[in-house]
Design an enzyme around this catalytic site. Structure first.
Site, short mmCIF file in Angstrom:
data_model
loop_
_atom_site.label_atom_id
_atom_site.label_comp_id
_atom_site.label_asym_id
_atom_site.label_seq_id
_atom_site.Cartn_x
_atom_site.Cartn_y
_atom_site.Cartn_z
CB SER A 251 16.05 -17.14 -11.16
OG SER A 251 17.21 -17.81 -11.55
CG ASP A 573 13.16 -19.32 -18.79
OD1 ASP A 573 14.18 -20.00 -18.96
OD2 ASP A 573 12.81 -18.92 -17.67
CG HIS A 626 15.71 -16.98 -16.48
ND1 HIS A 626 14.84 -17.91 -15.97
CD2 HIS A 626 16.61 -16.75 -15.49
CE1 HIS A 626 15.19 -18.23 -14.75
NE2 HIS A 626 16.25 -17.54 -14.43
#
Lengths: 671, 684
Positions: A251, A573, A626
């Site tokens: 991320s 995602d 994610h």
């Protein structure tokens, strides 16, 4: 306890004494007289004592169950699961161990935004007794106990973007920083456990925990986080026989590490002074998981109206209360005020402007609809439709380029028909001096009605204009942010201005380090609708409100899936659109480009989302979401292989399900 | 409850399904019942009969009810009250008016204007650091990255054998057994609390944080305390890690040298580090000769075990020490009893003997430091009473008041030099070594001794008798005794530790790492500006030497020696009590061991301290906590509790904030350490 026993027992005795009497007693009259007396007593009993009895029963049963649970052999749940779902596949760690993979390269984890724990080192009176306890991550118990105190401590200083005076909240260090976000909600834990199977341990795994609220350069200024990462990588490389490190950012950690790679080679004092070949010497591969290289549209919504899910995931903690104004809680405003002090959120504003994200009339993903390729979660036809790339969305063309548009009609209309009134420089007008709002001050209250109207009248904002718009509605925040982040595309990368650290986290304004042997992976999940563009409306005026709101009524009548609840979605995602995660590796850095002068090899590896087939699987071993992707067996296996020495070709090169290469072709960017 | 039952018994004709008949329904039934009673006697008598037969049935039910349900009721009451109290407790404001503890030293010093100057490195001692599982046998499933040592120790109770197996090290190598990886917990959490609520470093950390310290300028040098020191580097690179982190903190804090705060065994671990870091690779860290001078401001040794701890001797001989085998404290009752065939002590001994680090704590310096058969430096200084020590030492308090002749004990002949003697009036045996040579080891003649394996199983009973035949062992000959009874352990460990005194420190053999942790066989690094502090508690009786006897049990594989707890009686508070001779100290480390180096061995320019680093002794007299509310006391001098001692914390904070040893007051001495040190005849 003793008190209770003493008080209650006599009562019992009193009751037991008359007990034999009725047996001997045959006289009805006496019975009758007792009747009334007993009646009262029985009433008392049934009330209080039945409660006690009930509680006792529940407790005993609970303890019994707990005891049984603890006495249960540890393999029992697995046994049950296997009995129901069939044999589980070997965890990737075990599989790799059987293949004979062993520890080779030391591994560095770089956690993303939100997932890292933060603990209190110094606080105000209201935080007494929480020294070195987690404020963020863990159970979040304090949110409920002392919410406003918690918000106060989690906020940063409005001016400097650093600690407010008298408060020190610091990142938790070590692997515990982000192995679990909350109890039972893994982030890195599964990956760590699987790496441990092939022999990894503390000495060759390092969690680069940093304070994710700060701007990247400030983590170095305040905590020396970047120096810490540098010396730990150096230590691990030297103690592991010179094997270079494999870095796994997730991320926001992806762009944080991008920043690090520039920082470490830049000369001190601004940089780490590692010299121009530091990366080549110390890094074997960078495995970016779900990386928002080019930003996340969600961040826009988050900054604009505090409505995104990931950024303001605090919201998820108490979803019901948010929208209601009752209790005067004004949660959203509080959250907005807090999260706007976090500079890091601005690192995720879409970068590259219209070139990347599309203009008024075009966008790279246009004519593409996520749910055509893959039905949503609830759909049962998962198995029948897959992998047919980019079917046309027949009905309407979604204008993804218009990241924020006011009103459904504007979002759909051809660009020539939209009347836009320039908002830059509009008079903001007066705000009603409002004492009641003092607590929940957001910059919107500085704007006044004029300003709000001006924003709405511009109608449509593309990625390039978003930055200007945010500068208009939140000048203070963006002033802080623009000192640390930049969102453009570089014309000439050799321009000396790009030596400044604010460009380091933007892949479109930096060159990759000179490390021809390094490999860059982009691993991300696909197959989940991901927020891409929003339809906004003005909120009916109220006191201390956030004037803009996502227009959740805007949705398509037919099963056209691209627009839902005021949000246009594309493939991704759930947080990062595939375009943002994949573009750099698919095109921007592929081969020798001006962004990648040394020709570092890049690989795109997508993981198709498969929701867990049943409840027992937890968050799934094939998830593409994610955060849940960190538990994806396939991804873990790839990571272990690379850590054990495999190259990108050996793990399988590119693995693509989306039209990322087609989209990348549509982007006209000088390379 | 009983009332409800009786009520039903009397008036119900038909058994109702309702268990807890509400008041109203029963009332209705009463009325319907009363009618027939008034109307006809016949009917009534019938009713009565029915009633009576019913009664009997109900009685049985009632009894069942009473038994189980009263229990339920009681538990319910307990729980409810408990929750109520818990709830009230949580509602309690953190600071009740009038219930404010004394201001913590951190706050006071912050108000004085102290700010962080030197980064701080904490080096935990033996036992206190947490250990977690990284790889294990199937029996330890589900414990991945959970603490095996430290924390709540729940696994001991759940799977004791599995637990012991995982904490043992390999018998041959002193490293991990195959298939098991237990690693130290990193970071400040490694040793802030040993068990929930039992602080070790937490108080110090909190006070440092008050004046502004945080993660970036505080580092906990966690290492696996079971391993020998050099092996922590071989396996975990713990020393490299410490070096890198000190360098990092030095650079990121504006080139400020670090203040190191080691505790207990951490003290000699850090001594090892000092030598290691300057030694050339591959054996050392390659920091070069100026490294310590450049990076270290001061070393504040807390409860230092420089010259070893006699407790360890008993620990190794018979697994009876308190600190080392603190496992014992977890289940004290079980240990001595042999029922259930638990043989806890034997198990503990077996595990403990695989830990090389224990050997590092054996008394060093031999007879020179610890005294010979006839005399020792501490002899005649056993005058606890005259110094009014132990003011409120729980049990002893009662008897003490009766005793009006405190000086008598002083004249008692104590022979501290005989660290282990068999029998109170042990004969002197000067030909001990000779005898040990004569004793031939006979391989285990007994039956196979099953799981529990201590090396005693290999020694024949006869030889044990010979060993114990009224012999006394001094610190010097003790090592030989241990070599005999625990050959494997000693062989392994002596490759890593040495316990002698160097006659010539320039001898090239002293560059080997096995000498690095012995202050009597190494020179301090060249660092004239470095300061060395010895901070330790005094005023607690500390084990110094033992009277042993042979254990009566003839069973295979039991430990043949026991401390003779009848020697000296239990009630007295003299120097001999329960088979143990006591001296002044902090309950674990005698003053001699903790203070000698700072008092004499390193004071000024000696051959052990060629650059003349400054040394300071800071003693803290033990004061038991005045009330229960104080917890483990703000002025404690006990080995671990001293980490919460206010005066000690203040000293550490001041030094960390830049004060020198002279500025915090130089020496502060309560014990007879200087006198004792004078008596030690050592070439300096």
């Amino acid at each position: 306890m003793a008190v209770i026993r003493r008080r209650k027992q006599p009562e019992d005795e009193v009751q037991q004494h008359p007990d034999p009497n009725p047996d001997e007693d045959d006289d009805k009259e006496e019975k009758a007289s007792k009747k009334s007396g007993k009646k009262n007593k029985s009433k008392n009993y049934s009330c209080l004592d039945n409660c006690c009895w009930f509680v006792g029963c529940v407790c005993s049963v609970w303890w019994l169950l707990l005891f049984l649970y603890n006495a249960m052999p540890a393999s029992f749940p697995q046994f049950v699961t296997e009995a129901i779902t069939g044999p589980m596949p070997d965890p990737p760690g075990v599989k790799c161990l059987k293949e004979g993979l062993k520890v080779k390269h030391p591994v560095v984890f770089v956690p993303g935004i939100v997932t890292g724990g933060l603990e209190l080192w110094e606080g105000h009176q209201c935080m007494d007794g929480l020294f070195r306890k987690r404020l963020w991550g863990g159970t979040f118990g304090e949110v409920y106990k002392r919410p406003s105190c918690w918000v106060q401590h989690m906020s940063l200083d409005n001016k400097t973007g650093m600690d407010p005076p008298g408060i020190r909240v610091r990142p938790v260090s070590g692997l515990v920083a982000a192995d679990y976000f909350a109890p039972g909600y893994f982030v890195w834990a599964v990956l760590i456990a699987n790496l441990a199977r092939v022999g990894y341990e503390e000495k060759n795994m390092y969690m680069a925990a940093y304070d994710w609220r700060l701007a990247f350069q400030n983590t170095e200024v305040r905590d020396q986080s970047l120096s810490r990462i540098k010396s730990n990588i150096e230590l691990m490389v030297s103690t592991n026989g010179g094997n270079k490190a494999v870095v796994i950012p997730h991320s926001m950690g992806v762009i944080y590490f991008l920043h690090f790679m520039k920082w470490v080679e830049a000369p001190a004092p601004m940089g780490g002074g590692g010299g121009p070949d530091w990366c080549a010497k110390h890094i074997k591969a960078v495995i970016n998981i779900g990386g928002p290289f080019l930003g996340v549209p969600k961040a826009v919504a988050g900054l604009f109206s505090a409505e995104a899910k990931d950024i303001a995931s605090a919201r998820a903690l108490a979803p019901g209360v948010l929208d209601s104004d009752l209790f005067q809680i004004q949660t959203l405003q509080h959250i907005m005020r807090m999260s706007r002090t976090w500079d890091s959120t601005m690192s995720m504003i879409p970068k590259g402007g219209d070139t990347i994200w599309g203009g008024l009339d075009w966008s790279p993903e246009e004519g593409y609809c996520p749910s055509k390729r893959k039905p949503g979660k609830n759909d049962t036809e998962i198995s029948t439709q897959n992998e047919s790339t980019s079917q046309e969305c027949e009905a309407t063309r979604a204008n993804y380029g218009r990241i924020v548009s006011f009103g459904r009609d504007v979002a759909d209309a051809p660009s020539s028909e939209i009347e836009r009134i320039e908002f830059r420089g509009a008079v903001k007008g007066h705000n009603v001096a409002n004492n009641t709002c003092r607590d929940v001050w957001t910059e919107y209250h500085d704007m006044g009605f004029g300003g709000i109207k001006a924003v709405a009248e511009y109608k449509v904002y593309t990625a390039g204009e978003i930055v200007d718009m945010l500068e208009f509605v939140a000048p203070k925040m963006m002033e802080r942010g623009s000192a640390h982040f930049s969102y453009g595309v570089a014309e000439n990368l050799d321009d000396p201005k790009y030596g400044h650290y604010k460009y380091w986290s933007n892949p479109l304004e930096t060159k990759l380090p000179n490390a021809p042997d390094m490999e860059i992976y982009s691993m991300y999940g696909v197959g989940i609708p991901t927020e891409r563009a929003y339809i906004y409306k003005l909120t009916p005026a109220a006191e201390c409100y956030i004037p803009f709101q996502i227009d959740t009524s805007a949705k398509d009548q037919n099963k056209d899936c691209c627009l839902k609840d005021g949000v246009y979605t594309v493939d991704g995602d759930e947080t990062v659109p595939a375009l943002s995660a994949g573009y750099m590796c698919a095109k921007g850095w592929r081969g020798k480009t001006r962004f990648n002068p040394s020709g570092i090899k890049t690989y795109v590896r997508e993981y198709d989302h498969n929701p867990p087939s049943n409840f027992l699987e937890g968050r799934g071993t094939l998830s593409g979401a994610h955060v849940d992707i960190m538990g994806n067996f396939q991804l873990i296996e790839d990571v272990i292989r690379v850590a054990a020495g495999a190259t990108g070709e050996e793990v399988g090169g590119d693995q693509v399900y989306t039209g990322i290469f087609d989209w990348s072709e549509k982007i006209k960017l000088k390379l | 409850m009983a009332a409800i039952l009786r009520f039903r018994k009397l008036y119900f004709i038909e058994p109702t399904l309702k268990k807890y008949g509400s008041f109203e329904t029963s009332k209705d039934e009463n009325q319907s019942l009363e009618k027939p009673e008034v109307d006809g006697k016949k009917e009534a008598s019938q009713t009565i009969k029915e009633q009576q037969s019913d009664k009997n049935k109900k009685k049985k039910q009632a009894r069942g009810w009473k038994c189980v349900d009263s229990c339920c009721w009681f538990i319910g009451c307990m729980c409810t009250t408990w929750w109520l109290l818990l709830f009230l407790y949580h509602c309690l404001p953190a600071h009740l008016a009038g219930f404010k503890g004394p201001e913590s030293p951190g706050v006071r010093l912050k108000n004085e204007g102290l700010t962080p100057l030197h980064p701080v490195v904490l080096v935990p001692g033996i036992v206190t650091g947490g250990l977690e599982l990284w790889e294990g046998r199937p029996c330890s499933q589900g414990l991945f990255r959970k603490r095996l040592w430290g924390g709540s120790f729940t696994e001991i109770l759940k799977r004791p054998l599995c637990w012991l197996e995982h904490l043992s090290l390999d018998d041959e190598t002193g490293l991990d057994p195959p298939g098991i990886r237990v690693r130290p917990v990193p970071g400040l959490v490694a040793a802030d609390y040993f068990a929930p609520g039992y602080f070790v470093w937490a108080v110090l950390i909190e006070n440092l944080a008050k004046i502004g310290y945080e993660g970036k300028n505080m580092y906990m040098a966690a290492y696996d305390w079971r391993l020998s020191f050099q092996n922590t580097e071989v396996r975990d690179q713990a020393l490299s890690r410490l070096k890198i982190n000190i360098e990092l903190m030095y650079i990121t804090n504006g080139n400020k040298k670090v203040v190191v705060v080691p505790h207990s065994m951490g003290v000699i671990y850090f001594l090892h580090f000092l030598k290691w870091v300057e030694a050339p690779p591959p054996m050392g860290g390659g920091g070069g000769p100026g490294w310590c001078d450049k990076h270290i401001q001061a070393i504040m040794n807390i409860g230092p075990a420089f010259l070893g701890v006699p407790k360890v001797v008993s620990g190794m001989l018979s697994a009876e020490g308190k600190d080392i085998a603190s496992i014992r404290a977890v289940a004290p009752g079980l240990l001595d009893s042999e029922f259930l065939g638990l043989q806890t002590l034997e198990h503990v001994m077996r595990v403990g003997r695989t830990w090389d680090s224990v050997v590092s704590l054996l008394p060093k310096g031999g007879d020179t430091i610890w005294g010979d058969l006839d005399s020792s430096p501490e002899d005649g200084l056993c005058d606890f009473e005259s110094k009014s020590y132990f003011p409120t030492n729980s049990k002893e308090n009662n008897t003490r008041n009766d005793d009006t002749k405190p000086q008598i004990k002083t004249k008692q002949e104590t022979k501290y030099g005989r660290i282990v003697s068999f029998g109170k009036t042990a004969l002197t045996s000067y030909d001990l070594l000779q005898e040990l040579m004569d004793v031939k080891r006979v391989s285990n003649s007994g039956a196979n001794c099953g799981e529990v394996w201590t090396e005693y199983g290999k020694i024949s009973r006869e030889n044990i008798m010979k060993l114990a035949d009224n012999k006394a062992y001094t610190a010097g000959t003790l090592i030989d005794l241990l070599r005999f009874v625990a050959p494997k352990t000693m062989k392994r460990a002596e490759a890593h530790f040495s316990h002698g005194i160097a006659s010539d420190l320039d001898d090239p053999k002293y560059t080997h790492f096995k000498y690095w942790s012995n202050p009597l066989e190494t020179k301090l690094p060249y660092a004239p500006n470095m300061e060395i502090f010895c901070l330790y508690g005094v005023g607690l009786p500390t084990e110094r030497s033992y009277v042993y006897k042979l254990s009566t049990s003839d069973k295979c594989d039991t430990i043949p020696f026991r401390i003779d707890s009848s020697a000296g009686g239990n009630g007295g508070r003299g120097c001999l009590r329960g088979g143990v001779y006591f001296v002044d100290g902090d309950e674990s480390v005698p003053v001699m061991s903790a203070g000698f180096m700072c008092a004499k061995g390193w004071r000024g320019k000696t051959r052990f301290n060629p650059s003349g680093s400054g040394t300071y002794i800071r003693e803290y007299r033990h004061k038991a906590p005045a009330s229960l509310l104080e917890g483990r006391g703000l002025e404690s001098g006990a080995h671990v509790d001293i980490m919460g001692n206010v005066a000690l914390i203040e000293d550490v904070l001041r030094v960390a904030a830049g004060a020198s040893g002279a500025e915090i007051g130089g020496d502060r001495i309560y014990s007879d350490i200087l006198e004792m040190a004078e008596r030690v005849n050592i070439k300096l």
